[in-house]
Enzyme design. Structure first.
Site, PDB file in Angstrom:
ATOM      1  N   CYS A   1       0.871  -1.178   0.000  1.00  0.00           N
ATOM      2  CA  CYS A   1       0.000   0.000   0.000  1.00  0.00           C
ATOM      3  C   CYS A   1       0.905   1.224   0.000  1.00  0.00           C
ATOM      4  CB  CYS A   1      -0.978  -0.022   1.180  1.00  0.00           C
ATOM      5  SG  CYS A   1      -0.228   0.105   2.815  1.00  0.00           S
TER       6      CYS A   1
ATOM      7  N   ARG B   1      -3.570  -0.566   5.239  1.00  0.00           N
ATOM      8  CA  ARG B   1      -4.115  -1.634   4.393  1.00  0.00           C
ATOM      9  C   ARG B   1      -3.214  -2.858   4.268  1.00  0.00           C
ATOM     10  NH1 ARG B   1      -5.088   2.134  -0.637  1.00  0.00           N
ATOM     11  NH2 ARG B   1      -3.179   2.965   0.283  1.00  0.00           N
TER      12      ARG B   1
ATOM     13  N   ASP C   1      -7.843   4.029   1.089  1.00  0.00           N
ATOM     14  CA  ASP C   1      -6.883   4.243   2.170  1.00  0.00           C
ATOM     15  C   ASP C   1      -7.623   4.884   3.337  1.00  0.00           C
ATOM     16  OD1 ASP C   1      -4.757   4.790   3.811  1.00  0.00           O
ATOM     17  OD2 ASP C   1      -3.592   5.860   2.295  1.00  0.00           O
TER      18      ASP C   1
END
Length: 142
Positions: A7, A13, A113
């Site tokens: 990520c 994440r 996100d």
């Protein structure tokens, strides 16, 4: 199978995906090893408070995680590289063309996100990641 999740900062994440994959693989007896990295990580940074809280809701202690930036060695190690957005996938393939066959989006739609968002946003990301992992456990990883 060696799985690498990527990520942006490696604080939300990808570390959630790593931990959730380890749990699901263990439950199902799958031989999977997992790493998580960030494309723009601040090495050594802890997981975000929101991510730690929503993982704790699942009974998972995520306080030990320390962010790491992706390296060529990580890409060599991985059998598959899952990236949380299509844009980051394209950027990673451009930056590491030798590994483009391994690099793919984690899901059909980007995983948002949650960094800096509400706990509800973190929960949505966590649940979306877990759903995708369960689908992969029953499909391509089985």
């Amino acid at each position: 199978m060696n799985i690498l999740y990527i990520c942006t900062g490696n604080t939300c994440r990808s570390p959630m995906a790593k931990l959730l994959t380890e749990i699901e693989a263990d439950k199902r007896g799958l031989n999977i090893t997992v790493r998580s990295r960030g494309m723009a990580a601040h090495d050594g940074e802890s997981m975000s408070v929101g991510a730690i809280k929503v993982m704790a809701e699942e009974g998972v202690n995520a306080t030990f995680h320390k962010a790491k930036t992706v390296t060529e060695d990580d890409l060599m190690w991985a059998d598959v590289v899952y990236v949380m957005t299509h844009t980051m996938t394209a950027n990673l393939k451009r930056g590491y063309p030798a590994f483009k066959e391994k690099i793919q989006p984690f899901a059909e739609k980007d995983v948002i996100d949650p960094f800096g968002g509400s706990l509800e946003i973190y929960r949505l990301s966590r649940d979306r990641i877990l759903e995708e992992i369960k689908n992969k456990c029953e499909g391509e990883w089985a």
